[in-house]
Write a protein that holds these residues in place. Structure first.
Motif, mmCIF file in Angstrom:
data_model
loop_
_atom_site.group_PDB
_atom_site.id
_atom_site.type_symbol
_atom_site.label_atom_id
_atom_site.label_comp_id
_atom_site.label_asym_id
_atom_site.label_seq_id
_atom_site.Cartn_x
_atom_site.Cartn_y
_atom_site.Cartn_z
ATOM 1 N N UNK A 1 0.686 -1.264 -0.075
ATOM 2 C CA UNK A 1 -0.082 0.021 0.086
ATOM 3 C C UNK A 1 1.102 1.139 -0.033
ATOM 4 N N UNK A 2 2.022 1.183 0.592
ATOM 5 C CA UNK A 2 2.995 2.567 0.540
ATOM 6 C C UNK A 2 3.466 2.496 -0.755
ATOM 7 N N UNK A 3 3.931 1.612 -1.420
ATOM 8 C CA UNK A 3 4.542 1.869 -2.664
ATOM 9 C C UNK A 3 3.225 2.182 -3.793
ATOM 10 N N UNK A 4 2.004 1.833 -3.589
ATOM 11 C CA UNK A 4 1.017 1.926 -4.355
ATOM 12 C C UNK A 4 0.876 3.601 -4.261
ATOM 13 N N UNK A 5 0.760 3.894 -2.743
ATOM 14 C CA UNK A 5 0.651 5.394 -2.486
ATOM 15 C C UNK A 5 1.638 6.227 -3.237
ATOM 16 N N UNK A 6 2.812 5.960 -3.055
ATOM 17 C CA UNK A 6 4.008 6.811 -3.558
ATOM 18 C C UNK A 6 3.657 6.729 -5.373
ATOM 19 N N UNK A 7 3.141 6.026 -5.671
ATOM 20 C CA UNK A 7 2.914 5.798 -7.177
ATOM 21 C C UNK A 7 1.774 6.586 -7.565
ATOM 22 N N UNK A 8 0.737 6.683 -6.948
ATOM 23 C CA UNK A 8 -0.526 7.431 -6.890
ATOM 24 C C UNK A 8 -0.275 8.751 -6.959
ATOM 25 N N UNK A 9 0.385 9.184 -5.806
ATOM 26 C CA UNK A 9 0.821 10.668 -5.612
ATOM 27 C C UNK A 9 1.791 11.241 -6.930
ATOM 28 N N UNK A 10 2.594 10.461 -7.029
ATOM 29 C CA UNK A 10 3.487 10.859 -8.270
ATOM 30 C C UNK A 10 2.520 11.015 -9.433
ATOM 31 N N UNK A 11 1.576 10.066 -9.656
ATOM 32 C CA UNK A 11 0.558 10.106 -10.908
ATOM 33 C C UNK A 11 -0.082 11.390 -10.686
ATOM 34 N N UNK A 12 -0.845 11.649 -9.635
ATOM 35 C CA UNK A 12 -1.324 13.133 -9.186
ATOM 36 C C UNK A 12 -0.349 14.257 -9.724
ATOM 37 N N UNK A 13 0.644 14.208 -9.179
ATOM 38 C CA UNK A 13 1.667 15.275 -9.476
ATOM 39 C C UNK A 13 1.854 15.400 -11.120
ATOM 40 N N UNK A 14 2.190 14.289 -11.804
ATOM 41 C CA UNK A 14 2.242 14.270 -13.009
ATOM 42 C C UNK A 14 1.238 14.879 -14.108
ATOM 43 N N UNK A 15 0.135 14.437 -13.507
ATOM 44 C CA UNK A 15 -1.319 14.839 -14.032
ATOM 45 C C UNK A 15 -1.380 16.536 -14.064
ATOM 46 N N UNK A 16 -1.266 16.747 -12.629
ATOM 47 C CA UNK A 16 -1.118 18.147 -12.529
ATOM 48 C C UNK A 16 -0.343 18.950 -13.315
ATOM 49 N N UNK A 17 0.877 18.629 -13.338
ATOM 50 C CA UNK A 17 2.029 19.251 -14.129
ATOM 51 C C UNK A 17 1.787 19.023 -15.771
ATOM 52 N N UNK A 18 1.052 18.224 -16.294
ATOM 53 C CA UNK A 18 0.589 18.178 -17.694
ATOM 54 C C UNK A 18 -0.491 18.991 -17.878
ATOM 55 N N UNK A 19 -1.372 19.218 -16.947
ATOM 56 C CA UNK A 19 -2.544 20.237 -16.961
ATOM 57 C C UNK A 19 -1.910 21.585 -17.118
#
Length: 165
Positions: A141-159
């Motif tokens: 769950x910690x690994x999944x959380x890190x990947x998910x937060x990084x995905x959120x950040x990448x999505x925000x950056x792309x937007x």
């Protein structure tokens, strides 16, 4: 206590990367969907069995991400409405993130007890994170959380980048 390292490849279109241990052996494989809707990231163990799945909700006024671990919904990350600084909340039963998770420097707590911590490695090519696992039952769950937060950040950056063009 266990240390894991996440190093993403800068020019990987499909979002493929690995999570390594201290001996630099692959522990998890992460594969993002490429040109597929909804956008997903699959986290697999060394036997290539899926242990976690991150999915971006498609039709939502504000971005929302769901994290499933071993087939059960574990965490939801959603953007809150705000005028100035982007604000996200993390919802999970008994799990709390304390610290600056937007800059990837935080602790993960379960029922008030620290079960892991994450810190961003600086001066590296691509995003690199050091993940310290205190409670090994919470590793996936910690690994999944890190990947998910990084995905959120990448999505925000792309937007943000598409808005400035």
């Amino acid at each position: 206590m266990k240390h894991l390292y996440i190093k993403q490849k800068v020019f990987s279109l499909s979002g493929k990367f690995t999570v390594k241990d201290q001996q630099e052996k692959d522990v998890y494989y992460v594969e993002g969907s490429f040109m597929k809707l909804p956008k997903t990231f699959s986290i697999m163990n060394t036997a290539r069995d899926e242990v976690a799945l991150i999915t971006k909700k498609m039709f939502s006024f504000l971005p929302k991400f769901f994290v499933e671990v071993n087939g059960k919904e574990a965490v939801t990350i959603k953007k809150e409405f705000s005028f100035f600084k982007p604000r996200y909340t993390i919802e999970a039963a008994g799990i709390e993130v304390k610290g600056n998770w937007w800059d990837m420097n935080f602790q993960v707590l379960q029922h008030g007890e620290v079960v892991g911590s994450v810190s961003k490695e600086w001066f590296t090519w691509g995003d690199s994170y050091k993940v310290q696992i205190i409670n090994e039952e919470m590793e996936t769950i910690i690994i999944a959380l890190v990947v998910a937060i990084d995905c959120v950040k990448a999505d925000q950056s792309a937007a943000a980048n598409s808005a400035t063009m």
